[in-house]
Design a protein around this motif. Structure first.
Motif, PDB file in Angstrom:
ATOM      1  N   VAL A 162      56.674  47.397  30.388  1.00  0.00           N
ATOM      2  CA  VAL A 162      55.955  46.277  29.386  1.00  0.00           C
ATOM      3  C   VAL A 162      54.911  45.974  30.733  1.00  0.00           C
ATOM      4  O   VAL A 162      55.444  45.901  31.855  1.00  0.00           O
ATOM      5  CB  VAL A 162      57.257  45.204  29.627  1.00  0.00           C
ATOM      6  N   VAL A 163      53.457  46.324  29.710  1.00  0.00           N
ATOM      7  CA  VAL A 163      52.686  45.184  30.728  1.00  0.00           C
ATOM      8  C   VAL A 163      52.000  43.558  30.314  1.00  0.00           C
ATOM      9  O   VAL A 163      51.816  43.648  29.233  1.00  0.00           O
ATOM     10  CB  VAL A 163      51.312  46.991  30.257  1.00  0.00           C
ATOM     11  N   GLY A 164      52.358  43.720  31.221  1.00  0.00           N
ATOM     12  CA  GLY A 164      51.430  42.405  31.769  1.00  0.00           C
ATOM     13  C   GLY A 164      50.140  41.789  31.148  1.00  0.00           C
ATOM     14  O   GLY A 164      49.961  42.138  32.250  1.00  0.00           O
ATOM     15  N   ALA A 165      49.154  41.969  30.732  1.00  0.00           N
ATOM     16  CA  ALA A 165      47.643  42.052  30.416  1.00  0.00           C
ATOM     17  C   ALA A 165      47.763  39.902  29.389  1.00  0.00           C
ATOM     18  O   ALA A 165      46.623  39.886  28.595  1.00  0.00           O
ATOM     19  CB  ALA A 165      47.425  42.378  29.918  1.00  0.00           C
ATOM     20  N   ASP A 166      48.257  39.259  29.894  1.00  0.00           N
ATOM     21  CA  ASP A 166      48.672  38.358  28.836  1.00  0.00           C
ATOM     22  C   ASP A 166      47.855  37.048  29.314  1.00  0.00           C
ATOM     23  O   ASP A 166      48.503  35.804  29.310  1.00  0.00           O
ATOM     24  CB  ASP A 166      49.604  37.633  28.788  1.00  0.00           C
TER      25      ASP A 166
ATOM     26  N   VAL B 154      54.645  36.856  30.035  1.00  0.00           N
ATOM     27  CA  VAL B 154      55.430  37.854  30.838  1.00  0.00           C
ATOM     28  C   VAL B 154      56.213  38.414  32.562  1.00  0.00           C
ATOM     29  O   VAL B 154      56.962  38.578  32.834  1.00  0.00           O
ATOM     30  CB  VAL B 154      54.562  39.290  30.625  1.00  0.00           C
ATOM     31  N   ALA B 155      54.776  37.784  32.869  1.00  0.00           N
ATOM     32  CA  ALA B 155      55.291  37.127  34.688  1.00  0.00           C
ATOM     33  C   ALA B 155      56.098  36.865  34.602  1.00  0.00           C
ATOM     34  O   ALA B 155      57.210  36.474  35.325  1.00  0.00           O
ATOM     35  CB  ALA B 155      53.186  36.810  35.262  1.00  0.00           C
ATOM     36  N   ALA B 156      55.846  35.125  34.321  1.00  0.00           N
ATOM     37  CA  ALA B 156      56.894  34.007  33.760  1.00  0.00           C
ATOM     38  C   ALA B 156      58.398  34.452  33.486  1.00  0.00           C
ATOM     39  O   ALA B 156      59.382  34.361  34.077  1.00  0.00           O
ATOM     40  CB  ALA B 156      56.681  32.802  33.378  1.00  0.00           C
TER      41      ALA B 156
ATOM     42  N   LEU C 289      51.907  43.719  35.913  1.00  0.00           N
ATOM     43  CA  LEU C 289      51.012  42.719  35.365  1.00  0.00           C
ATOM     44  C   LEU C 289      49.369  43.624  35.348  1.00  0.00           C
ATOM     45  O   LEU C 289      49.125  43.955  37.059  1.00  0.00           O
ATOM     46  CB  LEU C 289      51.014  41.594  35.846  1.00  0.00           C
ATOM     47  N   VAL C 290      48.324  43.550  34.834  1.00  0.00           N
ATOM     48  CA  VAL C 290      46.536  43.329  35.103  1.00  0.00           C
ATOM     49  C   VAL C 290      46.255  42.567  34.560  1.00  0.00           C
ATOM     50  O   VAL C 290      46.237  41.367  33.735  1.00  0.00           O
ATOM     51  CB  VAL C 290      46.082  45.050  34.214  1.00  0.00           C
TER      52      VAL C 290
END
Ligand SMILES: Cc1cc2nc3c(=O)[nH]c(=O)nc-3n(C[C@H](O)[C@H](O)[C@H](O)COP(=O)(O)OP(=O)(O)OC[C@H]3O[C@@H](n4cnc5c(N)ncnc54)[C@H](O)[C@@H]3O)c2cc1C
Length: 389
Positions: A154-158, A164-166, A280-281
């Motif tokens: 899963v890539v968090g780009a949000d 996603v990070a949280a 994460l990006v």
């Protein structure tokens, strides 16, 4: 089941999805928004970002929106004037300032053309975690029932308030207090070049964009935010008048084309960028004050770094194979961003100390120093590859 779910289809998520799909992975890209959508931005794409658009085969489409080449810089600070052509990075000697509702839409279309399954209008609310690994996302369309979407990565780009990070528990490794706040609007034909006008406590940025409009932004110290936001229109015009009177004169000859936009959420942080089954990006992993206009360039380069670090044919379902690839991305990300973070924090103090002013004066008087100045404009990671115009 996809190989990768990318959460967020902005200028970090859409290119990440596109590059991973081009590398042969099955990618699902979700965004809570429906596109085209706009976002706060002063639009400035530095030459290394324009070069990536070219490498990805998207530059003609961006030119097709009609946003002009930005080939020159005008810099004014404390009576010092620096004017000149931008340097060239990898054959690209100009910057661009495309409106975000155009750029981000093009990036999403490119991802879809690469085979990405794009699902707009879906908000990720949580992660699926199994055996201490992220194994997918829970998402919701409107008020519908939550859906489960499983994937080994899963890539968090949000964005900077990343869910996603949280939910992944990404640690905040570096954080600094906000230094500025910013207001901007659009004016017809005010400038054909990138302009920066600096004075203690003020920073005016000027970026030509689509439809013959010029974006004019005014940065203030964060400490002034409560006062500025009470009458942002007046504060904005006064800041331009006092810091960049020639820009103000050009603005006063035309009608403002849009409302005023602004924010005080100029957060500065690095989050842990990877973990078991997630990465994460873009702003999700790192955010800094927007006055140095690097977020989109950084987002594109992080997309490239993540895709390059994963490469082709990797068994993403194998934690032992995925882990070193994500580790490579994390190391390269920090190398890419570390120095410019510090540089941005320094400029975002909005101080013009005598030493910096003396150095700018020397730049304005000495062509060799001017070369060094223009070479460094795109930031430390790129300066060895910059060439004179
Ligand atoms: C005032 C201002 C001016 C700026 N000017 C410049 C500039 O001139 N040049 C430059 O390079 N950078 C600039 N930046 C920075 C740049 O805009 C950002 O760094 C960039 O937009 C980051 O892209 P991103 O894709 O990481 O995040 P975003 O653009 O924020 O995209 C995140 C996406 O995730 C989606 N999303 C969020 N939460 C969820 C969820 N739970 N589920 C599903 N989807 C979700 C959102 O809808 C959004 O589409 C500026 C920023 C600001 C605030």
């Amino acid at each position: 089941m996809p190989d990768v779910v990318v959460v967020g289809a902005g200028c970090a998520g859409a290119p990440t999805a596109m590059l991973l799909a081009r590398a042969g992975y099955r990618v699902t890209l979700v965004d809570r928004a429906r596109f085209p959508r706009d976002t706060l931005s002063t639009h400035y794409l530095q030459q290394p970002a324009v070069a990536l658009l070219r490498d990805w085969g998207l530059l003609d489409a961006v030119h097709g929106t009609g946003c002009p080449h930005i080939a020159r810089l005008r810099y004014r600070a404390g009576g010092v004037s620096i004017d000149g052509p931008l340097w060239t990075f990898d054959g690209i000697g100009y910057a661009l300032g495309p409106r975000r509702y155009l750029l981000d839409q093009l990036l999403v279309e490119a991802a879809v053309a690469a085979g990405v399954d794009f699902r707009p209008g879906r908000r990720v609310t949580d992660l699926i975690v199994e055996d201490d690994r992220v194994a997918g996302v829970l998402l919701r369309a409107g008020t519908g029932a939550p859906e489960r979407l499983r994937a080994p990565l899963v890539v968090g780009a949000d964005g900077m308030r990343s869910v996603v990070a949280a939910r992944a528990g990404a640690a905040v490794r570096v954080t600094d207090p906000p230094r500025t706040c910013v207001y901007y609007s659009y004016w017809p034909g005010v400038s054909d070049r990138f302009e920066i006008h600096e004075a203690p406590g003020r920073w005016i940025g000027v970026v030509p964009t689509n439809d013959g409009l010029t974006l004019v932004a005014a940065y203030f110290p964060q400490s002034e935010y409560p006062g500025v936001r009470r009458d942002a229109g007046a504060a904005y015009l006064a800041a331009v008048r006092d810091t960049a009177p020639d820009v103000q004169a050009r603005m006063m000859a035309v009608q403002r084309a849009e409302r005023l936009y602004g924010t005080g959420a100029q957060l500065n942080f690095f989050r842990q960028p990877v973990g078991a089954g997630w990465a994460l990006v873009g702003d999700a992993g790192h955010h800094k004050d927007s006055l140095t206009a690097r977020g989109i360039t950084d987002a594109f380069h992080q997309a490239r770094l993540l895709a390059d670090s994963i490469g082709t044919g990797l068994d993403l379902g194998s934690p032992d194979r995925l882990r070193p690839a994500l580790r490579r991305f994390a190391d390269r990300r920090d190398e890419l961003l570390r120095d410019e973070y510090q540089h941005t924090l320094t400029l975002a103090r909005l101080e013009l100390p005598p030493r910096r002013l003396a150095s700018l004066r020397a730049v304005s008087e000495d062509p060799v120093r001017a070369g060094g100045f223009f070479r460094s404009l795109c930031g430390h990671p790129f300066q060895d590859r910059m060439r004179p115009p």
